[in-house]
Design a protein around this motif. Sequence first.
Motif, PDB file in Angstrom:
ATOM      1  N   ARG A  79       3.935   0.776   2.756  1.00 46.25           N
ATOM      2  CA  ARG A  79       4.144  -0.456   3.720  1.00 46.25           C
ATOM      3  C   ARG A  79       3.832  -1.719   2.781  1.00 46.25           C
ATOM      4  N   THR A  80       4.541  -2.722   2.982  1.00 47.35           N
ATOM      5  CA  THR A  80       4.381  -4.038   1.990  1.00 47.35           C
ATOM      6  C   THR A  80       4.943  -5.210   3.057  1.00 47.35           C
ATOM      7  N   ASP A  81       4.610  -6.475   2.755  1.00 50.93           N
ATOM      8  CA  ASP A  81       5.114  -7.537   3.296  1.00 50.93           C
ATOM      9  C   ASP A  81       6.192  -8.027   2.419  1.00 50.93           C
ATOM     10  N   ALA A  82       6.229  -7.755   0.926  1.00 44.30           N
ATOM     11  CA  ALA A  82       7.072  -8.233   0.036  1.00 44.30           C
ATOM     12  C   ALA A  82       6.712  -9.734  -0.225  1.00 44.30           C
ATOM     13  N   TYR A  83       7.475 -10.594  -0.963  1.00 47.54           N
ATOM     14  CA  TYR A  83       7.098 -11.590  -1.411  1.00 47.54           C
ATOM     15  C   TYR A  83       7.869 -12.919  -0.615  1.00 47.54           C
ATOM     16  N   PHE A  84       8.337 -12.433   0.632  1.00 50.17           N
ATOM     17  CA  PHE A  84       8.993 -13.502   1.405  1.00 50.17           C
ATOM     18  C   PHE A  84       8.143 -14.273   2.384  1.00 50.17           C
ATOM     19  N   ASP A  85       8.576 -15.405   2.527  1.00 45.93           N
ATOM     20  CA  ASP A  85       7.772 -16.414   3.418  1.00 45.93           C
ATOM     21  C   ASP A  85       7.531 -15.892   4.968  1.00 45.93           C
ATOM     22  N   ASN A  86       8.491 -15.254   5.429  1.00 46.58           N
ATOM     23  CA  ASN A  86       8.803 -14.191   6.636  1.00 46.58           C
ATOM     24  C   ASN A  86       8.384 -12.840   6.021  1.00 46.58           C
ATOM     25  N   PRO A  87       7.159 -12.478   6.463  1.00 51.76           N
ATOM     26  CA  PRO A  87       6.874 -11.023   5.789  1.00 51.76           C
ATOM     27  C   PRO A  87       7.694  -9.965   6.166  1.00 51.76           C
ATOM     28  N   ASP A  88       7.990  -8.941   5.294  1.00 47.80           N
ATOM     29  CA  ASP A  88       9.087  -7.804   5.545  1.00 47.80           C
ATOM     30  C   ASP A  88       8.418  -7.011   6.390  1.00 47.80           C
ATOM     31  N   ASP A  89       7.177  -6.992   6.539  1.00 44.54           N
ATOM     32  CA  ASP A  89       6.356  -5.729   7.368  1.00 44.54           C
ATOM     33  C   ASP A  89       7.139  -4.809   7.500  1.00 44.54           C
ATOM     34  N   TYR A 129       0.761  -0.930   0.148  1.00 40.77           N
ATOM     35  CA  TYR A 129      -0.065  -0.034   0.049  1.00 40.77           C
ATOM     36  C   TYR A 129       1.081   1.161  -0.136  1.00 40.77           C
ATOM     37  N   ARG A 130       0.467   2.355  -0.729  1.00 34.73           N
ATOM     38  CA  ARG A 130       1.101   3.485  -0.487  1.00 34.73           C
ATOM     39  C   ARG A 130       0.271   4.694  -0.957  1.00 34.73           C
ATOM     40  N   ALA A 131       0.275   5.894  -0.098  1.00 33.94           N
ATOM     41  CA  ALA A 131      -0.716   6.901  -0.308  1.00 33.94           C
ATOM     42  C   ALA A 131       0.543   8.059  -0.355  1.00 33.94           C
ATOM     43  N   LEU A 132       0.335   8.991  -1.390  1.00 35.90           N
ATOM     44  CA  LEU A 132       1.128  10.135  -1.394  1.00 35.90           C
ATOM     45  C   LEU A 132       0.321  11.489  -1.530  1.00 35.90           C
ATOM     46  N   GLY A 133       0.465  12.276  -1.019  1.00 39.57           N
ATOM     47  CA  GLY A 133      -0.164  13.644  -1.330  1.00 39.57           C
ATOM     48  C   GLY A 133       0.788  14.660  -1.446  1.00 39.57           C
TER      49      GLY A 133
END
Length: 673
Positions: free
Chosen positions: A195-205, A172-176
């Motif tokens: 924010r992103t969890d990315a594609y890893f099994d252990n989420p990046d958070d 998710y991304r929001a820019l104003g």
Amino acid sequence: MFLKYFSVFGLAVAAGIYGHDSISLKLPEKVVTFSKPYTAASSQDIRDLDLSLRVILEPADLLKVTPGLYVSQHAGGGKAHQYFIRGFDGDHGTDIAFWFDGMPVNNVSHGHGQGYTDMHFIIPELVNRVEMKKGPYFSEYGDFATAGAVHLHTHQPRESFLSLQTGMFHTYRALGLVAGSEEAFSPTIAAEVYRTDAYFDNPDDMERYNLFMRSNIWRHGEASLGLTLMGYGSGWNGSGQIPLRAVEDGSLSRYGSVDPTEGGNSQRHSASLRFDNQGERDYFQATAYLINYRLALYSNFTFFAGDSEHGDQIEQNDRRLVAGFHAGYGFENTAFGMLWRTRMGVESRNDIIHNELGQSVRRKRFTEDVNSDVRQGSFGVYAQEEVEPLPWLRLIAGIRADYYGFDVTDRLEERDPDAPKTSGVQQASIFSPKASAVISPMQNWQLYLNFGEGFHSNDARGIVLGNDPVTPLSKARGYEFGTRTRLWDRLDLAAALWRLALESELVWVGDEGVTEPRGETRRIGADLEARVSILPWLWLDGDITLADAVFTENPGNAQAVALAPTLAATGGIAVSHPSGFFGSLRLAHLGDRPATEDESITADGFAIVNLGVGYRRGNWEVHADVANLFDTEWSEVQFVNESQLPGETGPVEDIHFVPGTPFQVVGGVKLYF
């Protein structure tokens, strides 16, 4: 809106080819000014047309528009990227200088690696020009500018907007952005949340926050004084570099993690004042800045090879305050029937640094191996003279002088009074001559001859050692022959042959807290670039960089520079149709390269395709970006080192890698007001 930029881009190229000093155009939405002709065939400015049509999912993607420069994520999350250019695996920035709006980005004597360059504090939509200078031929750039320098420039947005994006892997991304003006006290303000969890099994958070504010606080005629404030913060989990053997035997997923507690957090806050005064035949520009920065990084490269009970996770901390300024003055006049352009400048930088390193378990430190205070200051001056003795000849000569002071207090030194000294004070200076010749056999054809010396500084903690101190400033010497031409008013071609010698690749290895000598190296290579306009709204481009990097002190026996790129290529098609449709389809390729000095292990190359499409109508826009369109299995980075997994009886040498992103879609809407 993109159509009008195309004609501007064509005139910009013409300015470089035909030798005009500058071209200024008044457009309905902006004024665009193009600088004087190129000094080297492999150096260029990438402007907002190219940037707006590329897939830009994160700040480092801005750098991928530069031919010959490849950027990869070192370990996921908010860690600084890894930079490959001209036969250099530049790690996090050791041999390429990065600047952002007059502020240096490379961090000297950093806790994780010399020249550590983290670009996550940048909001990509604010950047409208990427200035690339390859090689050590340019007087205005000093430390780290051996393979080249990249300067990102922001602009004054003409439209306010709100952008919302979402995509796979909980991204998710929001820019104003509220667009001000160039008048005094009419600020431009931008705020970003990502924010992103990315594609890893252990989420990046991974969470990132950016704030930006710029305003002219005084303006009179062509003179102005502007203030820029920036704030950045992020936190993330890291996937780490995983051993190939565990993936091949099925005990670990390709997107898995051996130590799921890797990661870190980082903050960067800055304030800068910029004064500009542009006259008819001269200019003066000065920038002063103050940067507060900190990083806490948790990594585990060897798992249980060093400590079978607790594991080998390390915690690295870097806290610093950076203050500096630089000023430049230039003018042109006519003497002896020739046009002369003179440029001169001065800069200073001072870092107050605190570094720490220790072993940790699940981000809880239980040893203290490094605890150092570093004060590092530098002062540089440069001057350059350019003359046109003949209509078809430009000659450029420059000189740069830099002085450095290093002061290290090792707070652990008193533990063993008999050990070699690890605190101390040193100083060093270096002179860097530059020379170029630009020959124009025909109106639309230029030849370039370049020579220059440059340098990168080494970590202060290695410089002050009582035993076997490292070279304070490692000199580089480069040569280049290149050409540029424009044919049929639609085809631009450039080529360059180059050679670069670095007298010492001694670097501080922040992961271990020791200095490692690398020896003298030599790199030779070639750059090829092409860009063609098929239609007024359709372009094709491509570039290839070939390089050979070797250690010169051990010829014929284990002389390869490990992980140095040998082949890098990019290319694509870009569309900006008057109807409002725009987009690009792009290929990025990095060839196989030696992973060890004896070339017994190879780091596999890859080729991936990215797609970006969009449509604008009136005050709204929709767009979608696709990373790795064909879902290719590839590795962002690869290293060879020993590690030990649970159940293994001893360390095993293996390739350790970070998997590249699989197929990913991110879409969004943008509302202008």
